[in-house]
Enzyme design. Structure first.
Site, PDB file in Angstrom:
ATOM      1  N   SER A  14      25.281  19.495 -13.582  1.00  0.00           N
ATOM      2  CA  SER A  14      25.551  20.362 -12.379  1.00  0.00           C
ATOM      3  C   SER A  14      26.188  21.819 -12.662  1.00  0.00           C
ATOM      4  CB  SER A  14      26.175  19.759 -11.358  1.00  0.00           C
ATOM      5  OG  SER A  14      27.500  19.178 -11.725  1.00  0.00           O
ATOM      6  N   CYS A  76      25.874  14.769 -16.405  1.00  0.00           N
ATOM      7  CA  CYS A  76      26.528  14.797 -15.079  1.00  0.00           C
ATOM      8  C   CYS A  76      26.309  13.251 -14.558  1.00  0.00           C
ATOM      9  CB  CYS A  76      25.718  15.621 -14.102  1.00  0.00           C
ATOM     10  SG  CYS A  76      26.154  15.768 -12.382  1.00  0.00           S
ATOM     11  N   GLU A 155      38.162  23.199 -13.020  1.00  0.00           N
ATOM     12  CA  GLU A 155      37.321  24.652 -13.037  1.00  0.00           C
ATOM     13  C   GLU A 155      38.355  25.725 -13.184  1.00  0.00           C
ATOM     14  OE1 GLU A 155      33.759  25.424 -11.909  1.00  0.00           O
ATOM     15  OE2 GLU A 155      32.735  23.442 -12.499  1.00  0.00           O
ATOM     16  N   CYS A 187      33.380  11.391 -14.749  1.00  0.00           N
ATOM     17  CA  CYS A 187      33.044  12.737 -14.494  1.00  0.00           C
ATOM     18  C   CYS A 187      33.092  13.606 -15.239  1.00  0.00           C
ATOM     19  CB  CYS A 187      33.863  13.157 -13.126  1.00  0.00           C
ATOM     20  SG  CYS A 187      33.629  14.753 -12.592  1.00  0.00           S
ATOM     21  N   HIS A 189      34.132  16.623 -15.743  1.00  0.00           N
ATOM     22  CA  HIS A 189      35.210  17.536 -15.854  1.00  0.00           C
ATOM     23  C   HIS A 189      36.625  16.869 -16.245  1.00  0.00           C
ATOM     24  CE1 HIS A 189      32.525  20.137 -13.645  1.00  0.00           C
ATOM     25  NE2 HIS A 189      33.478  20.859 -13.698  1.00  0.00           N
TER      26      HIS A 189
HETATM   27  N1  DGL Z   1      29.151  16.869 -13.313  1.00  0.00           N
HETATM   28  C1  DGL Z   1      29.533  16.383 -11.877  1.00  0.00           C
HETATM   29  C2  DGL Z   1      29.750  14.867 -12.490  1.00  0.00           C
HETATM   30  O1  DGL Z   1      30.117  14.582 -13.689  1.00  0.00           O
HETATM   31  C3  DGL Z   1      30.991  16.801 -11.532  1.00  0.00           C
HETATM   32  C4  DGL Z   1      30.678  18.126 -10.856  1.00  0.00           C
HETATM   33  C5  DGL Z   1      29.799  17.969  -9.576  1.00  0.00           C
HETATM   34  O2  DGL Z   1      30.079  17.404  -8.423  1.00  0.00           O
HETATM   35  O3  DGL Z   1      28.614  18.475  -9.483  1.00  0.00           O
HETATM   36  O4  DGL Z   1      29.569  13.788 -11.623  1.00  0.00           O
END
Ligand code: DGL
Length: 279
Positions: A14, A76, A155, A187, A189
């Site tokens: 994302s 993601c 971020e 996730c 991040h």
């Molecule tokens: N990339 C998303 C995940 O791993 C985290 C950021 C988003 O909510 O888009 O779930």
């Protein structure tokens, strides 16, 4: 579409977070070329409905297929949780998500069978990690918590200090009270917050980074299909749907080196020939 060894691996997320997966793949498979797409115009996915995330995941995948990728890695967690099964069913190239590798790594690590999962609201609501863990061992107990503030904190580079620490203590308290010995960072991040999370969870809890586990599955899948490319140093192309300069700056934090980023807007074109049949 023919999958050739020298074709790049396609990875999408994302936004910026999937670079944690890129880092693990490039460390493990330096010969592979990669094309990364980060949907920075539409991030976050984790707060959106399954229907919308699935639609985005299709557009992101089709963009990568137009670059003749030999595999798609859904970096993601949210998109993996809600769209992976569908993508895998209809696309001709192998599609690897982050949920199964992360779940398997946790199952291999736990000693007491109590596993914690943290992720976005959509990932936690989907129950995808729980389903996968209990598919391997139905007796294992899974305790989950959505941690929506971790994405903006990561971020911002706000990965230590009072504010992230307070948020982490609150998010993790119920999980730690449940006596988990393994915690999945579900996730993209969250690996950036690993030192803080590890401090709060304490030495008796192992942290599972899905990115690391996913890179191993990518290597194993390419090797099994005769698609592993070890002939030269891989090349990397990065695309985002908005704010490429910001992505270049954040890229330093995630990858530890400078990158060049171009704009792509995958929702502006689709090509039905990439389907084996229409979904
Ligand atoms: N990339 C998303 C995940 O791993 C985290 C950021 C988003 O909510 O888009 O779930």
């Amino acid at each position: 579409m023919i999958s050739k060894k020298i074709n790049p691996i396609g990875i999408f997320d994302s936004g910026i977070g999937g670079l944690t997966v890129v880092r693990q793949i490039t460390d493990l498979l330096p010969g592979e070329s990669l094309i990364y797409f980060g949907d920075t115009a539409r991030v976050p996915y984790g707060t959106k409905s399954d229907r919308i995330v699935r639609e985005f995941a299709w557009e992101d995948s089709l963009f990568l297929l137009r670059q003749s990728v030999k595999m798609i890695v859904v970096a993601c967690n949210t998109a993996s949780a809600v769209a992976l099964e569908e993508l895998d069913r209809y696309l001709k190239v192998p599609v690897i998500g982050v949920i199964k590798p992360g779940a398997r790594a946790a199952v291999n690590r736990t000693r007491n069978g109590r596993i914690g999962v943290i992720g976005t609201q959509a990932t936690i609501d989907s129950g995808a990690y729980q389903t996968e863990i209990q598919r391997i061992n139905p007796d294992y107990q899974v305790v989950s918590a959505a941690c929506p503030l971790f994405v903006p904190l990561a971020e911002e580079g706000w990965v230590e200090g009072e504010v992230p620490e307070l948020a982490a203590r609150m998010y993790l308290s119920a999980l730690l009270e449940s006596d988990i010995d393994t915690l999945i960072l579900g996730c993209t991040h969250y690996p950036l917050l690993k030192p803080l999370l590890s401090k709060i969870a304490g030495p008796s809890v192992s942290l599972i980074d899905s990115a690391e586990a996913t890179a191993l599955v990518v290597a194993e899948t390419l090797s099994r299909r005769g698609l592993l490319d070890e002939s030269r140093q891989g090349e990397y192309d990065f695309y985002v749907s908005d704010l490429p300069r910001k992505f270049e700056e954040l890229g330093m934090r995630f990858l530890g080196r400078s990158i060049q980023v171009s704009i792509a807007e995958p929702w502006k074109a689709t090509n039905p020939t990439y389907f084996t049949k229409s979904p």
